[in-house]
Design a protein around this motif. Structure first.
Motif, PDB file in Angstrom:
ATOM      1  N   LYS A 197       0.838  -1.193   0.000  1.00 13.39           N
ATOM      2  CA  LYS A 197       0.000   0.000   0.000  1.00 13.39           C
ATOM      3  C   LYS A 197       0.883   1.257   0.000  1.00 13.39           C
ATOM      4  CE  LYS A 197      -3.540   2.390   2.571  1.00 13.39           C
ATOM      5  NZ  LYS A 197      -4.110   2.565   3.899  1.00 13.39           N
ATOM      6  N   GLY A 198       0.610   2.150  -0.942  1.00 12.09           N
ATOM      7  CA  GLY A 198       1.337   3.409  -1.013  1.00 12.09           C
ATOM      8  C   GLY A 198       2.633   3.352  -1.811  1.00 12.09           C
ATOM      9  N   PHE A 199       2.967   2.172  -2.354  1.00  7.47           N
ATOM     10  CA  PHE A 199       4.201   2.051  -3.135  1.00  7.47           C
ATOM     11  C   PHE A 199       3.872   1.468  -4.500  1.00  7.47           C
ATOM     12  CE2 PHE A 199       8.052   0.177  -4.756  1.00  7.47           C
ATOM     13  CZ  PHE A 199       9.022   1.109  -4.423  1.00  7.47           C
TER      14      PHE A 199
ATOM     15  N   LEU B   8      11.189  -3.995  -2.292  1.00  8.93           N
ATOM     16  CA  LEU B   8      12.390  -4.612  -1.727  1.00  8.93           C
ATOM     17  C   LEU B   8      13.634  -3.959  -2.328  1.00  8.93           C
ATOM     18  CD1 LEU B   8      13.995  -6.754  -0.137  1.00  8.93           C
ATOM     19  CD2 LEU B   8      13.549  -8.336  -2.036  1.00  8.93           C
ATOM     20  N   GLY B   9      13.645  -3.765  -3.635  1.00 10.67           N
ATOM     21  CA  GLY B   9      14.773  -3.113  -4.291  1.00 10.67           C
ATOM     22  C   GLY B   9      14.980  -1.693  -3.789  1.00 10.67           C
ATOM     23  N   TYR B  10      13.891  -0.975  -3.581  1.00 19.74           N
ATOM     24  CA  TYR B  10      13.961   0.383  -3.045  1.00 19.74           C
ATOM     25  C   TYR B  10      14.625   0.378  -1.667  1.00 19.74           C
ATOM     26  CZ  TYR B  10      12.350   4.337  -0.298  1.00 19.74           C
ATOM     27  OH  TYR B  10      12.291   5.397   0.574  1.00 19.74           O
TER      28      TYR B  10
ATOM     29  N   GLU C  82      19.012   1.829   1.837  1.00 19.90           N
ATOM     30  CA  GLU C  82      19.824   1.519   3.002  1.00 19.90           C
ATOM     31  C   GLU C  82      21.291   1.316   2.631  1.00 19.90           C
ATOM     32  OE1 GLU C  82      17.902  -1.478   5.410  1.00 19.90           O
ATOM     33  OE2 GLU C  82      16.051  -0.291   5.508  1.00 19.90           O
ATOM     34  N   SER C  83      21.541   0.772   1.452  1.00 18.26           N
ATOM     35  CA  SER C  83      22.920   0.595   0.999  1.00 18.26           C
ATOM     36  C   SER C  83      23.577   1.948   0.746  1.00 18.26           C
ATOM     37  CB  SER C  83      22.961  -0.267  -0.257  1.00 18.26           C
ATOM     38  OG  SER C  83      22.486  -1.569   0.041  1.00 18.26           O
ATOM     39  N   HIS C  84      22.819   2.902   0.250  1.00 18.98           N
ATOM     40  CA  HIS C  84      23.323   4.270   0.077  1.00 18.98           C
ATOM     41  C   HIS C  84      23.825   4.808   1.421  1.00 18.98           C
ATOM     42  CE1 HIS C  84      23.328   8.597  -0.630  1.00 18.98           C
ATOM     43  NE2 HIS C  84      22.420   8.713   0.320  1.00 18.98           N
TER      44      HIS C  84
END
Length: 154
Positions: A105-107, A115-117, A122-124
């Motif tokens: 919801k909302g994505f 998941l990719g986002y 977080e990796s950034h």
């Protein structure tokens, strides 16, 4: 395949925790920043808080046992780890629900992109943390640097 996607999230989260565990329990180190942006502790807190932001939108019931890390809160490796473990488990629940319903919801567009986002975002911030450590003359060890890429053993 859904189980493999959940496992991918779990590995990613363990790598966040692996980096956090490599940081000396030293409040001055957590307060180190490479620029005028967030310091190391605030980077980890931001990761946790963004997860909570998504729960508010997508699955408010997951917020029941989670708390936002406030800007003025004294940060420790232990408190950050506790919160990242808890919000990481909640992300697992959100992903499981999302994969079942084929939506978060909302994505947009779909749960695999979500998941990719999360992994990208977080990796950034992991990169920013590593840079801050390096610029403060406390770089991650070679073991930690290479260890973050050992997805098969993390």
């Amino acid at each position: 395949m859904i189980q493999q996607l959940i496992e991918t999230w779990q590995i990613h989260n363990r790598i966040n925790l692996y980096l956090l565990d490599s940081i000396e329990e030293d409040s001055t180190l957590l307060n180190t920043a490479s620029s005028k942006g967030r310091n190391i502790g605030e980077q980890f807190a931001h990761i946790h808080n963004v997860r909570l932001m998504w729960f508010r939108e997508s699955a408010p019931e997951l917020l029941d046992s989670l708390v936002k890390i406030e800007k003025d809160e004294a940060l420790t490796v232990e408190s950050l780890k506790y919160n990242l473990v808890a919000s990481g488990k909640a992300v697992e629940s959100l992903l499981e629900k999302g994969f079942k319903e084929n939506r978060i919801k909302g994505f947009k567009p779909h749960p695999i992109a979500y998941l990719g986002y999360l992994v990208s975002h977080e990796s950034h911030h992991r990169g920013q943390i590593i840079l801050s450590l390096k610029q403060s003359n406390k770089p991650v060890s070679r073991k930690t640097g290479f260890g973050m890429w050992e997805w098969g053993t993390r």
